[in-house]
Scaffold this motif. Structure first.
Motif, short mmCIF file in Angstrom:
data_model
loop_
_atom_site.label_atom_id
_atom_site.label_comp_id
_atom_site.label_asym_id
_atom_site.label_seq_id
_atom_site.Cartn_x
_atom_site.Cartn_y
_atom_site.Cartn_z
N SER A 265 -9.24 4.44 2.33
CA SER A 265 -9.60 3.01 1.68
C SER A 265 -10.96 2.84 1.26
O SER A 265 -11.21 1.68 0.49
CB SER A 265 -9.18 1.85 2.84
N ARG B 256 0.80 -1.26 0.02
CA ARG B 256 0.01 -0.03 0.09
C ARG B 256 0.93 1.36 -0.03
O ARG B 256 1.82 1.32 0.57
CB ARG B 256 -0.95 -0.07 1.26
N THR B 257 0.46 2.17 -0.90
CA THR B 257 1.25 3.45 -0.99
C THR B 257 1.54 4.16 0.23
O THR B 257 2.33 4.78 0.66
CB THR B 257 0.68 4.33 -2.05
N SER B 258 0.38 4.26 1.31
CA SER B 258 0.34 4.83 2.47
C SER B 258 0.37 3.64 3.42
O SER B 258 -0.23 2.73 3.74
CB SER B 258 -0.95 5.46 2.75
N PRO B 259 1.40 4.04 4.48
CA PRO B 259 1.54 3.18 5.70
C PRO B 259 0.25 2.92 6.63
O PRO B 259 0.23 2.18 7.36
CB PRO B 259 2.60 3.75 6.70
N TYR B 260 -0.81 3.84 6.26
CA TYR B 260 -1.92 3.82 7.12
C TYR B 260 -3.05 3.09 6.54
O TYR B 260 -4.17 3.16 6.96
CB TYR B 260 -2.27 5.20 7.55
N SER B 261 -2.85 2.48 5.39
CA SER B 261 -3.86 1.72 4.55
C SER B 261 -3.77 0.27 5.15
O SER B 261 -3.15 -0.12 5.67
CB SER B 261 -3.63 1.81 3.14
N GLN C 34 9.51 1.64 -3.11
CA GLN C 34 8.28 1.01 -2.43
C GLN C 34 8.14 -0.28 -2.28
O GLN C 34 7.27 -0.97 -2.40
CB GLN C 34 7.26 1.48 -3.61
N LEU D 287 5.32 9.66 1.28
CA LEU D 287 4.58 8.27 1.81
C LEU D 287 5.60 7.51 1.93
O LEU D 287 5.51 6.67 2.99
CB LEU D 287 3.54 7.96 0.66
N MET E 110 -3.26 -3.28 5.29
CA MET E 110 -1.98 -4.27 4.94
C MET E 110 -2.42 -5.63 4.44
O MET E 110 -1.52 -6.49 4.21
CB MET E 110 -1.02 -4.19 5.85
N ALA F 168 6.77 6.24 10.36
CA ALA F 168 5.50 5.77 11.09
C ALA F 168 6.12 4.63 12.16
O ALA F 168 5.36 4.06 13.00
CB ALA F 168 4.44 5.13 10.23
N GLU G 71 7.17 8.24 4.99
CA GLU G 71 6.16 8.14 6.16
C GLU G 71 6.24 6.69 6.63
O GLU G 71 6.03 6.51 7.96
CB GLU G 71 4.81 8.44 5.64
N TYR G 72 6.26 5.97 5.65
CA TYR G 72 6.56 4.50 6.20
C TYR G 72 7.71 4.17 7.17
O TYR G 72 7.55 3.68 8.28
CB TYR G 72 6.89 3.39 4.98
N PHE H 23 8.00 -2.02 0.40
CA PHE H 23 7.21 -1.54 1.99
C PHE H 23 7.77 -2.50 3.10
O PHE H 23 7.97 -1.85 4.13
CB PHE H 23 5.84 -1.48 1.81
#
Lengths: 344, 344, 344, 344
Positions: free
Chosen positions: D50, C133-138, D189, D219, C140, D226, D222-223, D191
């Motif tokens: 999402s 996921r592009t965002s760590p808050y989505s 990316q 982003l 997984m 976070a 951010e990973y 992740f």
């Protein structure tokens, strides 16, 4: 031209390829490798350019050896070409700054802008009388009355005028008012227009198209030069990529690449490249650091009310700050910029 | 238009933004969130398009709500527009194929090509008399004598003629010979030319520019339509990307996107998109599967000797095979294609 | 490898270049033209690949003659490779459709989806347990419990499972549940991961990276194959370009280009390429028309509530319609697709 | 989040959309325009990310109001973050230069290079022990013995070490030797890898992916953040576009855009961006002029014999010249660069 043949090419195919090339007056030269046979084509490569070599049975790939442009190439002219702009030259030691609004909106705002930018070192005045707009419902410019305003302001300030021509039918008209004819990015491959401005000797400022490679830009310059007009200024103004954080992607490296490939002067347009006021200064400084010969900067008395491109226009005070900052970078690059004394 | 303001925007800034918008006759509507305040602008959004909203203090982002094109939009016309091409129509149930060489090279080759493509189902004849070439040293086309050849072949075969116009000064000339005026990819944003062909009622085939978005293409169509000419055919012919395995990147998805966004007919040019003979058939079949209303195919009696684009031209037998293969895909798409009986 | 030297290269420079090349065991071959001298390098081109030839004085350009991939190339294997998927094969006459949700969200929804897609012809079940996921808050993904669900549904339905592996540490775990290991677009050049899946014999579905050329994709396949795993399936899923009307730009032409360059099976993922439900059918039909061996389709019992990619997921009825429509296009392409009788 | 509804949206549809949004704990706010109704969504926007809003009947477009990254955003930290590199800091007034070969090739060449670059102002040593290579047949690096060499050279020179980690399984190993963990462009990316380096406190140098937007890069940062690691350095190293005159397209404007969007330090890698030795100096100067906090420069004792990236590596004398030239540009930018006294 080098022709790479397919694995398993037959002798008959090789003979046929060589015949086709030799029929155009070139010589051929065969190198047989383990996996591939290569045919070198020696002589006037230009004659091969229209030939559909890939269509000949047995051909796998074709590599050009020579540059497709000649007059524009560094090999053609050892010395940098200098293009006159009023009393100064583009392509010499001075970083030449041309400033003004996106569109000519009236006589007063042009006069006011011209005096403001001249006071801090601008050497030319820009402003569009004919505007290329993506939407047919946007403001298209003042037309000939805009050109007249530009000429009047030149008369009163001495600043030479750079303005766009969009139509083959208007080349003569625009040339009767302008010192430099600008070809916009969307017309960089309007070959009829390139040919027409090539027939004059008036300097041409050629903006790189949004999807044009450096090679395409040099071929567009070649169109103008092939008609006899040697006074071409190239302008990097950003290309179109996937990045949406900026209006366009400023291809800074194109500046030193162009300076190596061609003898023509190269300027940058950081206003269009970035599309935001806050990016104009960093992009300007970077362009000078990378070897640009000049800058095109959008300046407006009141950007918030501009009829076009207000988001990327500087006001007078921002432009003065830009010029102030520019001096140190020009120094670092071993170049000069006008207006230094005014800044002290 | 929706305006998102910066975190910490002041009331004075909010008032100023609203005043600017309301001065143009729109109403504004405030939504205060935890982190951001949003201003909805209700009314004639077009009036805001030239306003540099980003320049107003406190503005962070601006989102358009309405499409910038009107006449070209699906909302404007519920029914598909059908553009006549001789006795058939583009935009109706039939997949219309237009074929012919890249350049008109002579009367005999045009006559021969026209008869060959007509025999297997082509409904129109393409061929360039004025050719846009990246290099000023390439073959530029036969000019008016090429147009005369096209007209002669139409007289003898009945095939309507699609040919390119590159210069505002030639619009009348080309229109006096051609059934459809083609605007090439490099001129898609030559706004003077778009305006000029918009003044006629002659159908216009508008090719997508190499760096044009679908929105840009529709705005270019809007230029033509805003002058009063409703007969616009849109053509997907590949865009420029990082991929070099093909001449351009065929944006197949643009076909269904365009069919949803506009009522205008959409055709594909697989010859230019792929740039290689072997890709013409798969790209053609795919275009039809995705909803294209027609195809432009480069066909030459002897591609190996073509003066331009030989690498992507089919010979007569390859074109006949393409048409044969096309029928099954047209069927699958619930469409027809001409020449079926001839093929049996 | 062909080395083009600079205009005015000296004999000493030529000698030095040849020495460097010959020191690696290759032979050289000189062709002197009017403007340029060319050095053909014959022998094992791979040895030259790491050599900074541009750094050697006198070198202007270097052209590769051979493809950098071997095992993946069409020259290596005359016959199409067929990769098993349960009881069918990818790369054979049948168009193989793999369907399922973006993410595994629970046992019931997977069972329900599997039965629905199997009923209308799907041959495999897709679903992500580990989600990039592009965002760590989505969201997984469900992790190993998601894999267990996939295995349970396979047990109950017989549908083989395609699921993504994102981390070298999870290759064994994922392989213990999955029939096909998917490498996502963002990991296409995660060379450690490619090497790890190459050590197994489990089929690998390799998605093209967003900025990967066809050549890059084949080199990524070569990584897997060089470790001994011949079971690679290539997947076109769209590349990143300036166009924003679609989530990615579906590079349809890559399908026939790949089919010509490699013996490996090629599938398309129209869900990710278009990013919108309405584009899935036209892109699927086009992919089959262009020669794809299979399709990956996102299907969800209730797309509106999907935890990821709901905007591009079909519901069961839309998927059934897609499969219905697909049959005619598969027929037209001389291929079959499962479930035909169920549809009657 | 702002939701624009379709023309003719029904009240039932509007109610349904609002229910979906409100069920997630946000408030909604309706603005009815002439042509479109807009729903503003107020509250925790992340919860909507999402949700497949486009899938809900009646929705035409969705615009995000808030940035999807938080910890990396300028709003989160008013002050610039400074990341330690040995005795200096990235993100402070000094332009920090890190230099060294692409690959660690041996102890002697590393020692020699470290001393040469340190003498003229480099503050860190770069060099790859694990190399990501496009072809599986290229040199992959020395592995752990390369890391040992880097640590030895650090011990003897005091220069901190920047080196790449490519595999989650090697994070601990690389971290036991390196001062800064580099994440390469192809893994931006990856992740799993971002998460793993986020679990340490070791500084991370994160290179922008070839098709990554500025937003994607933030982003990815951010990973890392976070997970608790605040020490992220962002690196612009060129993106992939249609231009082939340079290895990548150096997106210079990304530097000032990033400096405005985030508090993290931003460095540039002109060696990879340009791909040619002659471009390293102009791109370096431009990066500094545009606001970069540091530079990564490839330097090799004998570029002609480098095992990788020799074409873009400087030799010691070229690097000394670069540092000499850099001082004036750093001055112009109001910054310092080490080694000034050595240059006097």
């Amino acid at each position: 031209m080098i022709i790479v043949t397919r694995r398993g090419v037959t002798d008959a195919e090789l003979d046929h390829i060589r015949e086709r090339v030799e029929a155009l007056g070139l010589r051929t030269h065969l190198s047989r490798g383990e996996h591939r046979t290569i045919i070198g084509c020696l002589g006037d490569e230009a004659r091969l350019q229209s030939v559909p070599l890939h269509s000949i049975p047995g051909v796998e790939a074709v590599h050009a050896v020579l540059k497709p442009y000649k007059l524009a190439s560094r090999e053609f002219a050892a010395e940098d070409t200098r293009v006159p702009l009023g009393s100064v030259e583009l392509g010499g030691p001075e970083i030449v700054v041309v400033a003004g609004p996106c569109s000519v909106e009236g006589a007063d705002m042009m006069e006011e802008t011209a005096r403001a930018v001249q006071a801090v070192g601008a050497r030319g005045l820009r402003g569009g009388a004919f505007k290329p707009r993506t939407s047919p419902y946007s403001f298209m410019g003042m037309g000939e009355s805009g050109l007249q305003i530009l000429a009047d302001v030149r008369a009163s300030t001495g600043l030479p005028v750079v303005t766009e021509v969009m139509d083959t039918r208007q080349v003569e008209l625009v040339a009767s008012y302008a010192d430099v004819l600008q070809i916009g990015a969307r017309n960089m491959q309007n070959f009829a227009l390139l040919t027409e401005v090539g027939r004059l000797r008036r300097p041409v400022l050629l903006k790189r198209g949004m999807s044009a490679t450096v090679k395409d830009l040099l071929l567009a310059a070649e169109y103008v030069m092939a008609q006899g007009n040697p006074n071409v200024i190239l302008c990097e103004r950003g290309i179109r990529t996937f990045e949406t954080a900026t209006r366009n992607t400023f291809d800074l490296a194109a500046i030193p690449v162009l300076k190596a490939e061609t003898h023509l002067p190269v300027v940058a347009d950081p206003s269009h490249a970035g599309g935001r006021r806050s990016l104009v200064a960093p992009l300007s400084y970077a362009a000078v650091a990378a070897g640009a010969d000049g800058l095109l900067i959008e300046v407006h008395p009141d950007p918030e009310t501009a009829t076009s491109d207000g988001d990327q226009s500087l006001d007078f005070s921002e432009f003065a700050d830009l010029m102030d900052g520019l001096r140190a970078f020009a120094d670092a690059a071993g170049r000069t910029v006008a207006g230094a004394t005014a800044a002290v």
